[in-house]
Design a protein around this motif. Structure first.
Motif, PDB file in Angstrom:
ATOM      1  N   PRO A  22       0.829  -1.215   0.000  1.00 33.30           N
ATOM      2  CA  PRO A  22       0.000   0.000   0.000  1.00 33.30           C
ATOM      3  C   PRO A  22       0.861   1.261   0.000  1.00 33.30           C
ATOM      4  O   PRO A  22       1.835   1.365   0.750  1.00 33.30           O
ATOM      5  CB  PRO A  22      -0.818  -0.135   1.288  1.00 33.30           C
ATOM      6  N   TRP A  23       0.491   2.223  -0.820  1.00 35.08           N
ATOM      7  CA  TRP A  23       1.255   3.467  -0.922  1.00 35.08           C
ATOM      8  C   TRP A  23       0.975   4.348   0.291  1.00 35.08           C
ATOM      9  O   TRP A  23      -0.163   4.487   0.745  1.00 35.08           O
ATOM     10  CB  TRP A  23       0.870   4.215  -2.203  1.00 35.08           C
ATOM     11  N   GLN A  24       2.023   4.954   0.827  1.00 33.36           N
ATOM     12  CA  GLN A  24       1.908   5.891   1.934  1.00 33.36           C
ATOM     13  C   GLN A  24       2.733   7.125   1.621  1.00 33.36           C
ATOM     14  O   GLN A  24       3.817   7.026   1.027  1.00 33.36           O
ATOM     15  CB  GLN A  24       2.385   5.264   3.247  1.00 33.36           C
ATOM     16  N   ALA A  25       2.242   8.272   2.033  1.00 33.85           N
ATOM     17  CA  ALA A  25       2.944   9.525   1.766  1.00 33.85           C
ATOM     18  C   ALA A  25       4.231   9.602   2.572  1.00 33.85           C
ATOM     19  O   ALA A  25       4.329   9.058   3.675  1.00 33.85           O
ATOM     20  CB  ALA A  25       2.048  10.711   2.092  1.00 33.85           C
ATOM     21  N   ASP A  26       5.236  10.289   2.015  1.00 36.26           N
ATOM     22  CA  ASP A  26       6.468  10.559   2.758  1.00 36.26           C
ATOM     23  C   ASP A  26       6.167  11.504   3.915  1.00 36.26           C
ATOM     24  O   ASP A  26       5.265  12.345   3.833  1.00 36.26           O
ATOM     25  CB  ASP A  26       7.515  11.205   1.842  1.00 36.26           C
ATOM     26  N   ASP A  27       6.949  11.392   4.989  1.00 39.19           N
ATOM     27  CA  ASP A  27       6.786  12.314   6.115  1.00 39.19           C
ATOM     28  C   ASP A  27       7.794  13.452   6.069  1.00 39.19           C
ATOM     29  O   ASP A  27       8.013  14.142   7.063  1.00 39.19           O
ATOM     30  CB  ASP A  27       6.898  11.561   7.442  1.00 39.19           C
TER      31      ASP A  27
ATOM     32  N   LYS B 279      -7.217   1.384  -5.581  1.00 39.79           N
ATOM     33  CA  LYS B 279      -6.287   1.709  -4.504  1.00 39.79           C
ATOM     34  C   LYS B 279      -4.959   2.191  -5.083  1.00 39.79           C
ATOM     35  O   LYS B 279      -4.677   1.995  -6.269  1.00 39.79           O
ATOM     36  CB  LYS B 279      -6.059   0.476  -3.615  1.00 39.79           C
TER      37      LYS B 279
END
Length: 305
Positions: free
Chosen positions: A214-219, A283
């Protein structure tokens, strides 16, 4: 650490040269230039790995471990595939920079001899020791022939030649010989002569393994790249390896062509990078792409160590 498997290596060159000579005698074809076969069909299994150098283990993310490519692979028909320079950009390219060259069969034998001289496949292998560093990968050297396969693994090879503690001078010297071997294998023009080696060109993969999560945004506050529609089989696919939560799919044919075009730096589409959110099944997915090498059939052949 040293790992040995198989039986003692004998000289591969005799086998390769006899195969090439018999083929030329039957066909009557001549040489067609550096690295050319002149119509010679070559060894029975042109995709057989003769020499390979790769990193294994180390403290890396599972997806990075699954998709990393060997430093260099030499095939029985004279093809040599290496990983080219990396671009110092973020996000990085979606695809590794794989380059292919071709060398004559008798030059394959010379590389085998140099690998054996450096300690790969030798019955009296040197003591390479273990430097006092942690979480580093090992470098695995593989030499194969019709009589079997030999492997040698050396932990933290480059770190051990850069002044890390815990090694004797003899162990550092033995490690330096293996470092020289890597240079020999990755600088074929300098090793064998530029007139002997086919000019390097981008490796054209026929299929790609795609490891998805699953893709997650960079912090770090960097904006996400634009979404790109996934052109291959539905993500995430089957588990990439036991115990891992990443999926993997094999992308082939027209889907592979579309994927490579979208992911290639400077390609016709050139719209994806290592952080691209690929959309599939409604997704977004982070996908690590691994061009399959000639001896690999699909996701099951990706490295898990």
């Amino acid at each position: 650490m040293r790992t040995w498997r198989g039986v003692r290596i004998t000289c591969l060159g005799v086998v390769l040269l006899l195969a090439a000579a018999c083929a030329r005698e039957g066909s009557g074809a001549g040489d067609d230039g550096p690295g050319g076969s002149g119509g010679d069909p070559g060894p029975a299994d042109p995709n057989g790995v003769v020499l390979r150098v790769e990193h294994v283990g180390g403290f890396v993310a599972p997806a990075a471990r699954l998709t990393r490519v060997p430093i260099v692979t030499v095939y029985a028909d004279g093809r040599v595939i290496t990983e080219g320079p990396h671009l110092a950009i973020y996000p990085g390219p979606a695809l590794p920079n794989l380059q292919q060259q071709r060398i004559p069969l008798d030059e394959v034998d010379k590389l085998i001899e140099q690998a054996q001289a450096a300690g790969v496949g030798s019955a009296a292998a040197a003591d390479f020791g273990r430097p006092s560093v942690t979480d580093m990968p090992s470098t695995r050297f593989t030499v194969s022939s019709a009589t079997g396969t030999e492997e040698l693994e050396v932990y933290a090879l480059s770190e051990g030649t850069q002044g890390a503690g815990g090694l004797t001078e003899a162990q550092r010297t033995a490690r330096t010989e293996l470092q020289k071997l890597i240079t020999v294998l990755t600088d074929l023009a300098g090793t064998l002569g530029p007139d002997t080696v086919e000019a390097a060109k981008p490796y054209q993969a026929e299929a790609v393994a795609a490891v998805a999560s699953p893709w997650q945004a960079d912090d770090n506050g960097i904006a996400a790249p634009p979404e790109v529609a996934w052109p291959g089989p539905a993500l995430p696919g089957s588990p990439a390896a036991p115990g891992l939560d990443q999926g993997c799919v094999d992308v082939r044919g027209a889907e592979a062509t579309a994927l490579l075009d979208a992911a290639a730096l400077g390609g016709a589409a050139a719209k994806a990078n290592a952080r691209t959110p690929w959309t599939s099944g409604g997704k977004r997915w982070l996908v690590s792409l691994r061009p399959l090498l000639p001896d690999e059939a699909g996701c099951a052949d990706l490295p898990v160590d």
